[in-house]
Write a protein that holds these residues in place. Sequence first.
Motif, PDB file in Angstrom:
ATOM      1  N   PHE A  90     -13.750 -33.464  -1.049  1.00 28.26           N
ATOM      2  CA  PHE A  90     -13.147 -32.720  -2.160  1.00 28.26           C
ATOM      3  C   PHE A  90     -11.750 -33.218  -2.511  1.00 28.26           C
ATOM      4  O   PHE A  90     -11.374 -33.271  -3.687  1.00 28.26           O
ATOM      5  N   PHE A  91     -10.959 -33.567  -1.493  1.00 23.41           N
ATOM      6  CA  PHE A  91      -9.608 -34.061  -1.772  1.00 23.41           C
ATOM      7  C   PHE A  91      -9.653 -35.383  -2.513  1.00 23.41           C
ATOM      8  O   PHE A  91      -8.913 -35.592  -3.477  1.00 23.41           O
ATOM      9  N   LYS A  95      -8.241 -36.628  -6.170  1.00 21.25           N
ATOM     10  CA  LYS A  95      -7.414 -37.802  -6.425  1.00 21.25           C
ATOM     11  C   LYS A  95      -8.004 -38.651  -7.537  1.00 21.25           C
ATOM     12  O   LYS A  95      -7.277 -39.204  -8.375  1.00 21.25           O
ATOM     13  N   VAL A  96      -9.336 -38.781  -7.571  1.00 24.25           N
ATOM     14  CA  VAL A  96      -9.983 -39.509  -8.665  1.00 24.25           C
ATOM     15  C   VAL A  96      -9.633 -38.861  -9.995  1.00 24.25           C
ATOM     16  O   VAL A  96      -9.233 -39.539 -10.956  1.00 24.25           O
ATOM     17  N   ARG A  97      -9.751 -37.560 -10.045  1.00 23.41           N
ATOM     18  CA  ARG A  97      -9.455 -36.847 -11.300  1.00 23.41           C
ATOM     19  C   ARG A  97      -7.968 -36.926 -11.647  1.00 23.41           C
ATOM     20  O   ARG A  97      -7.604 -36.967 -12.826  1.00 23.41           O
ATOM     21  N   GLU A  98      -7.127 -36.972 -10.631  1.00 22.79           N
ATOM     22  CA  GLU A  98      -5.687 -37.118 -10.866  1.00 22.79           C
ATOM     23  C   GLU A  98      -5.382 -38.456 -11.524  1.00 22.79           C
ATOM     24  O   GLU A  98      -4.610 -38.527 -12.501  1.00 22.79           O
ATOM     25  N   VAL A  99      -5.957 -39.535 -11.017  1.00 19.80           N
ATOM     26  CA  VAL A  99      -5.760 -40.854 -11.627  1.00 19.80           C
ATOM     27  C   VAL A  99      -6.274 -40.854 -13.061  1.00 19.80           C
ATOM     28  O   VAL A  99      -5.612 -41.364 -13.974  1.00 19.80           O
ATOM     29  N   CYS A 100      -7.459 -40.253 -13.257  1.00 16.64           N
ATOM     30  CA  CYS A 100      -8.015 -40.184 -14.619  1.00 16.64           C
ATOM     31  C   CYS A 100      -7.074 -39.451 -15.565  1.00 16.64           C
ATOM     32  O   CYS A 100      -6.877 -39.876 -16.718  1.00 16.64           O
ATOM     33  N   ALA A 143      -0.564 -45.908  -4.295  1.00 19.44           N
ATOM     34  CA  ALA A 143      -0.073 -46.264  -2.953  1.00 19.44           C
ATOM     35  C   ALA A 143      -0.579 -45.298  -1.900  1.00 19.44           C
ATOM     36  O   ALA A 143      -0.718 -45.652  -0.728  1.00 19.44           O
ATOM     37  N   GLY A 144      -0.897 -44.072  -2.314  1.00 18.50           N
ATOM     38  CA  GLY A 144      -1.353 -43.066  -1.365  1.00 18.50           C
ATOM     39  C   GLY A 144      -2.863 -42.892  -1.306  1.00 18.50           C
ATOM     40  O   GLY A 144      -3.348 -42.135  -0.453  1.00 18.50           O
ATOM     41  N   CYS A 145      -3.601 -43.562  -2.197  1.00 16.19           N
ATOM     42  CA  CYS A 145      -5.050 -43.302  -2.211  1.00 16.19           C
ATOM     43  C   CYS A 145      -5.909 -44.549  -2.399  1.00 16.19           C
ATOM     44  O   CYS A 145      -7.127 -44.502  -2.197  1.00 16.19           O
ATOM     45  N   VAL A 151      -9.408 -45.358  -5.615  1.00 20.12           N
ATOM     46  CA  VAL A 151      -9.457 -44.299  -4.604  1.00 20.12           C
ATOM     47  C   VAL A 151     -10.466 -44.733  -3.545  1.00 20.12           C
ATOM     48  O   VAL A 151     -11.677 -44.643  -3.754  1.00 20.12           O
ATOM     49  N   GLY A 152      -9.965 -45.245  -2.446  1.00 16.80           N
ATOM     50  CA  GLY A 152     -10.852 -45.707  -1.385  1.00 16.80           C
ATOM     51  C   GLY A 152     -11.533 -47.022  -1.711  1.00 16.80           C
ATOM     52  O   GLY A 152     -11.054 -47.810  -2.537  1.00 16.80           O
ATOM     53  N   ASP A 153     -12.685 -47.221  -1.070  1.00 13.33           N
ATOM     54  CA  ASP A 153     -13.371 -48.517  -1.149  1.00 13.33           C
ATOM     55  C   ASP A 153     -14.632 -48.492  -2.004  1.00 13.33           C
ATOM     56  O   ASP A 153     -15.403 -49.458  -1.987  1.00 13.33           O
ATOM     57  N   GLU A 154     -14.868 -47.395  -2.713  1.00 19.51           N
ATOM     58  CA  GLU A 154     -16.019 -47.303  -3.599  1.00 19.51           C
ATOM     59  C   GLU A 154     -15.550 -47.150  -5.040  1.00 19.51           C
ATOM     60  O   GLU A 154     -14.503 -46.555  -5.307  1.00 19.51           O
TER      61      GLU A 154
END
Length: 211
Positions: A90-91, A95-100, A143-145, A151-154
Motif C-alpha cells: 500500500f505504501f 508513492k506511485v500515485r505521488e509521482v504521478c 531518491a527515496g523510492c 518506484v522499485g524495480d517493476e
Amino acid sequence: MSSKPVLYSYFRSSCSWRVRIVLAYKEVDYDYKPIHLLKQEQVSDEYKKLNPMGQVPALIINNNTMTQSISIMEYLEEAYPQKPMLPKDFFLRAKVREVCEVIGSGIQPLQNLSVLQSYGDKKMERGHFYINNGFIALEQLLAGCAGKYSVGDEVTLADCCLVPQVYNANRFKVDMTQFPIITRVHEALVNLEAFKAAHPSNQPDCPEDLK
C-alpha cells in the motif's frame, strides 16, 4: 472487454502518451484517432462532446467515454489486471500515485501549450522554468523510492508519467545532468518495447520530419 477501445490522441501530447504506454504495456489492442492540437481540433464542437475540457486524451471503451490521463490509467490498471502497474504494498502504491501527481498536477499543466501561449515570446523560458523547478522536487522524491524504475524495480504508472515529462524537459532545454536519478530511470525505461511503441515518433499522426 466486448469492444475495441478507441483512443483520441495527439502524437506529442504527454497526457495521451501516458495512456499509450499503459495500453502498450498491457498489450491492449486499440484504435487510434488523431486530434491535431495545433489545428485546434480539440476545441471543435464535435470533439468537445467527448471531452468538454477540449483536451486529449479521450478513451472510449464499450461506449463509455473517459477523459483525464491519470483516471484513465487507473481504470486500465483495474480493467486489464494482466501485467500490474501498481505495487501490492500500500505504501509503494501511494508513492506511485505521488509521482504521478507531482508530474500530472505540479509540472505538466504549467508547461502545457494552452498555458504557455499566454507568455508570448517567453514560452520557452517559462516552460524551462516550470519543468526545472518541478524536477528539483521530483529528483528528491525519487531518491527515496526509485529502484531500477521510478518506484522499485517493476514498471509502474509512475514511469508512464516520467518518460513523457523528460521528453518535454529536453524540448525546453532543461539541463538533465542536474537530475541523475530521473535520467537513470528514464534511460532504463525507454528501451522497453511498450515505451518504444508509445513514443511520439511511432504514432500515425507524427509528421515525417519528426520520425
